[in-house]
Design a protein around this motif. Structure first.
Motif, PDB file in Angstrom:
ATOM      1  N   ASP A 186       0.788  -1.232   0.000  1.00 50.62           N
ATOM      2  CA  ASP A 186       0.000   0.000   0.000  1.00 50.62           C
ATOM      3  C   ASP A 186       0.819   1.280   0.000  1.00 50.62           C
ATOM      4  OD1 ASP A 186      -2.119  -1.732   0.137  1.00 50.62           O
ATOM      5  OD2 ASP A 186      -2.499  -1.415   2.279  1.00 50.62           O
ATOM      6  N   THR A 187       2.134   1.182   0.041  1.00 49.97           N
ATOM      7  CA  THR A 187       2.951   2.397   0.077  1.00 49.97           C
ATOM      8  C   THR A 187       4.054   2.292  -0.974  1.00 49.97           C
ATOM      9  OG1 THR A 187       4.677   1.701   1.643  1.00 49.97           O
ATOM     10  CG2 THR A 187       2.583   2.465   2.577  1.00 49.97           C
ATOM     11  N   ASP A 188       4.900   3.298  -0.979  1.00 49.98           N
ATOM     12  CA  ASP A 188       6.003   3.348  -1.928  1.00 49.98           C
ATOM     13  C   ASP A 188       7.348   3.220  -1.204  1.00 49.98           C
ATOM     14  OD1 ASP A 188       7.164   3.624  -4.481  1.00 49.98           O
ATOM     15  OD2 ASP A 188       7.477   5.769  -4.170  1.00 49.98           O
ATOM     16  N   VAL A 189       7.416   2.311  -0.245  1.00 51.42           N
ATOM     17  CA  VAL A 189       8.677   2.096   0.459  1.00 51.42           C
ATOM     18  C   VAL A 189       9.719   1.506  -0.498  1.00 51.42           C
ATOM     19  CG1 VAL A 189       7.717   1.816   2.769  1.00 51.42           C
ATOM     20  CG2 VAL A 189       7.904  -0.182   1.264  1.00 51.42           C
ATOM     21  N   ASP A 190      10.978   1.767  -0.184  1.00 54.30           N
ATOM     22  CA  ASP A 190      12.081   1.199  -0.947  1.00 54.30           C
ATOM     23  C   ASP A 190      12.522  -0.139  -0.377  1.00 54.30           C
ATOM     24  OD1 ASP A 190      12.682   3.660  -2.628  1.00 54.30           O
ATOM     25  OD2 ASP A 190      12.948   4.486  -0.615  1.00 54.30           O
ATOM     26  N   VAL A 191      12.343  -0.312   0.953  1.00 54.09           N
ATOM     27  CA  VAL A 191      12.932  -1.462   1.639  1.00 54.09           C
ATOM     28  C   VAL A 191      12.151  -1.732   2.919  1.00 54.09           C
ATOM     29  CG1 VAL A 191      14.576   0.098   2.808  1.00 54.09           C
ATOM     30  CG2 VAL A 191      15.094  -2.359   2.658  1.00 54.09           C
ATOM     31  N   VAL A 192      12.108  -2.986   3.312  1.00 52.37           N
ATOM     32  CA  VAL A 192      11.618  -3.351   4.641  1.00 52.37           C
ATOM     33  C   VAL A 192      12.685  -4.195   5.321  1.00 52.37           C
ATOM     34  CG1 VAL A 192       9.162  -3.207   4.108  1.00 52.37           C
ATOM     35  CG2 VAL A 192      10.362  -5.375   3.748  1.00 52.37           C
ATOM     36  N   LEU A 193      12.775  -4.023   6.635  1.00 48.32           N
ATOM     37  CA  LEU A 193      13.733  -4.780   7.448  1.00 48.32           C
ATOM     38  C   LEU A 193      12.931  -5.750   8.296  1.00 48.32           C
ATOM     39  CD1 LEU A 193      16.631  -3.155   9.556  1.00 48.32           C
ATOM     40  CD2 LEU A 193      15.565  -5.336  10.095  1.00 48.32           C
ATOM     41  N   LEU A 194      13.167  -7.038   8.087  1.00 39.86           N
ATOM     42  CA  LEU A 194      12.418  -8.085   8.786  1.00 39.86           C
ATOM     43  C   LEU A 194      13.362  -8.884   9.670  1.00 39.86           C
ATOM     44  CD1 LEU A 194       9.814  -9.784   9.195  1.00 39.86           C
ATOM     45  CD2 LEU A 194      10.609 -11.200   7.278  1.00 39.86           C
ATOM     46  N   ALA A 195      13.035  -8.976  10.954  1.00 39.06           N
ATOM     47  CA  ALA A 195      13.877  -9.704  11.899  1.00 39.06           C
ATOM     48  C   ALA A 195      13.236 -11.023  12.307  1.00 39.06           C
ATOM     49  CB  ALA A 195      14.135  -8.855  13.146  1.00 39.06           C
ATOM     50  N   GLY A 196      13.991 -12.105  12.172  1.00 41.66           N
ATOM     51  CA  GLY A 196      13.611 -13.387  12.743  1.00 41.66           C
ATOM     52  C   GLY A 196      12.535 -14.169  12.032  1.00 41.66           C
ATOM     53  N   ARG A 197      12.040 -13.673  10.891  1.00 42.69           N
ATOM     54  CA  ARG A 197      10.938 -14.364  10.229  1.00 42.69           C
ATOM     55  C   ARG A 197      11.316 -14.890   8.841  1.00 42.69           C
ATOM     56  NH1 ARG A 197      10.263 -14.505  14.529  1.00 42.69           N
ATOM     57  NH2 ARG A 197       8.655 -13.624  15.885  1.00 42.69           N
ATOM     58  N   TYR A 198      12.614 -14.916   8.559  1.00 40.88           N
ATOM     59  CA  TYR A 198      13.069 -15.648   7.373  1.00 40.88           C
ATOM     60  C   TYR A 198      14.425 -16.257   7.698  1.00 40.88           C
ATOM     61  CZ  TYR A 198      13.510 -17.265   2.645  1.00 40.88           C
ATOM     62  OH  TYR A 198      13.639 -18.099   1.545  1.00 40.88           O
ATOM     63  N   THR A 199      14.358 -17.408   8.339  1.00 42.75           N
ATOM     64  CA  THR A 199      15.530 -18.117   8.823  1.00 42.75           C
ATOM     65  C   THR A 199      15.398 -19.595   8.506  1.00 42.75           C
ATOM     66  OG1 THR A 199      14.675 -18.734  11.011  1.00 42.75           O
ATOM     67  CG2 THR A 199      15.528 -16.495  10.773  1.00 42.75           C
ATOM     68  N   LEU A 200      16.408 -20.351   8.854  1.00 41.37           N
ATOM     69  CA  LEU A 200      16.327 -21.802   8.675  1.00 41.37           C
ATOM     70  C   LEU A 200      15.188 -22.424   9.477  1.00 41.37           C
ATOM     71  CD1 LEU A 200      20.109 -22.860   8.855  1.00 41.37           C
ATOM     72  CD2 LEU A 200      18.639 -22.880   6.828  1.00 41.37           C
ATOM     73  N   LEU A 201      14.767 -21.750  10.549  1.00 42.69           N
ATOM     74  CA  LEU A 201      13.721 -22.297  11.410  1.00 42.69           C
ATOM     75  C   LEU A 201      12.355 -21.642  11.226  1.00 42.69           C
ATOM     76  CD1 LEU A 201      15.711 -22.664  14.750  1.00 42.69           C
ATOM     77  CD2 LEU A 201      14.913 -24.513  13.270  1.00 42.69           C
ATOM     78  N   ASP A 202      12.302 -20.503  10.560  1.00 41.96           N
ATOM     79  CA  ASP A 202      11.046 -19.759  10.424  1.00 41.96           C
ATOM     80  C   ASP A 202      10.998 -19.108   9.050  1.00 41.96           C
ATOM     81  OD1 ASP A 202       8.918 -17.953  10.517  1.00 41.96           O
ATOM     82  OD2 ASP A 202       9.269 -17.412  12.611  1.00 41.96           O
ATOM     83  N   GLN A 203      10.128 -19.614   8.192  1.00 46.31           N
ATOM     84  CA  GLN A 203       9.984 -19.050   6.841  1.00 46.31           C
ATOM     85  C   GLN A 203       8.632 -18.355   6.666  1.00 46.31           C
ATOM     86  OE1 GLN A 203      10.793 -22.844   6.565  1.00 46.31           O
ATOM     87  NE2 GLN A 203      12.736 -22.070   7.346  1.00 46.31           N
ATOM     88  N   THR A 204       8.137 -17.722   7.733  1.00 42.91           N
ATOM     89  CA  THR A 204       6.860 -17.016   7.675  1.00 42.91           C
ATOM     90  C   THR A 204       6.814 -16.013   6.529  1.00 42.91           C
ATOM     91  OG1 THR A 204       6.697 -17.214  10.085  1.00 42.91           O
ATOM     92  CG2 THR A 204       5.239 -15.618   9.003  1.00 42.91           C
TER      93      THR A 204
END
Length: 330
Positions: A186-204
């Motif tokens: 919904d916006t025109d962001v360039d980047v998002v920073l995601l912590a802990g939700r794309y790892t070997l244990l969590d691919q949410t």
């Protein structure tokens, strides 16, 4: 070290980026000498993207980062900081901020503020603490419980600041995917920073965030690749997302470690390189509090990993079928 532009912004970041929360005395104290040696080691390793926030040590992280970088060639590095918490002096400064995670004197209190005025004020105060002429990337920091104000006031103000040339790139940083996906859609962001939700244990993040970001040309920076410790050293008492790891997750991490060891690879190397399998990922943010940790992360990120390792993780059911892997990229 390879560089990638964040979205359409023209701001380029290194594949491995430096997370400076530890230099704000996260958990325990870090001396001035150790902080400077850590940042010098990051520079020597080729890291040119450094992330901080006012929240980290009540401004200590920003001050230390700025002091270490301000004599470096300004065109050669990228700094990101965050908005959403203003720091205001406390009348009683006798306590410690350790309840908020940082071993620093409680000289200030954090005031949540995602208003337009709050965003501008936060950036001005960060520039002062950093002692730099500009901030390259600004993230809305942990806006989980401020959704209305963020989208009505805070985000539009970041857009205006980007249009004015005050900021090179804008985005949001969180440890959840739902609201980040809204930013992407919904916006025109360039980047998002995601912590802990794309790892070997969590691919949410694979459910919608990463595919949506890739389709819309939004870059993703991944933090928390070790899930706060479990993927760095899977042992009894290890933490997963800052809480004791459930036994099922500990068992899974130990099985992953065994597969990695069979290929002569540290689990940490697989954890650090895994996110690069998705084409939306521009950088992996690694927190460090010593020169040794920085050098280790740089070496792990550059270490060639055999395709057979990833195949074994898939075949053993430790990674889901269809998950993108570093070996899938050209």
């Amino acid at each position: 070290m390879r560089k990638t532009s964040l979205g359409r912004s023209g701001v380029s970041v290194t594949g491995v980026s430096f997370g400076a929360a530890g230099l704000g005395n996260l958990g325990t104290e870090v001396s001035e000498e150790q902080a400077r040696a850590t940042l010098d080691a990051a520079w020597d390793a080729g890291i040119r993207y450094f992330d901080t926030a006012p929240h980290y040590g009540l401004g200590l992280s920003e001050r230390r980062l700025g002091e270490a970088l301000r004599h470096r060639p300004r065109a050669e590095f990228v700094v990101s900081t965050k908005v959403g918490r203003l720091l205001r002096p406390r009348s009683d400064t006798s306590g410690s901020d350790i309840a908020n995670g940082f071993a620093v004197p409680a000289t200030h209190e954090r005031i949540w503020d995602f208003s337009a005025a709050g965003v501008r004020t936060s950036i001005e105060e960060s520039l002062t603490r950093l002692g730099l002429d500009r901030i390259d990337v600004v993230y809305l920091h942990d806006p989980d419980h401020h959704e209305h104000q963020v989208f009505a006031e805070g985000y539009p103000e970041l857009e205006r600041l980007r249009d004015e040339g005050v900021i090179g790139a804008i985005g949001a940083g969180m440890n959840q995917t739902r609201m980040l996906d809204r930013f992407v859609r919904d916006t025109d962001v360039d980047v998002v920073l995601l912590a802990g939700r794309y790892t070997l244990l969590d691919q949410t993040a694979l459910d919608s965030l990463l595919p949506d970001a890739f389709r819309r040309g939004v870059s993703v920076v991944i933090g928390g690749v070790f899930n706060s410790g479990l993927l760095a050293a899977p042992r009894s008492g290890a933490t997963f997302d800052y809480a004791p790891a459930p036994s099922a997750l500990l068992d899974r991490a130990l099985r992953m470690e065994t597969v990695c060891e069979n290929h002569g690879v540290p689990l940490r190397a697989a954890a650090l390189q895994f996110p690069f399998g998705h084409p939306a990922v521009s950088s992996v943010l690694v927190g460090a509090r010593s020169a040794e940790e920085v050098r280790d992360a740089a070496a792990l990120s550059a270490r060639p990993l055999p395709a057979a390792l990833w195949a074994d993780l898939l075949c053993s059911g430790l990674l889901p079928a269809g998950v993108p892997l570093p070996t899938d990229l050209p």
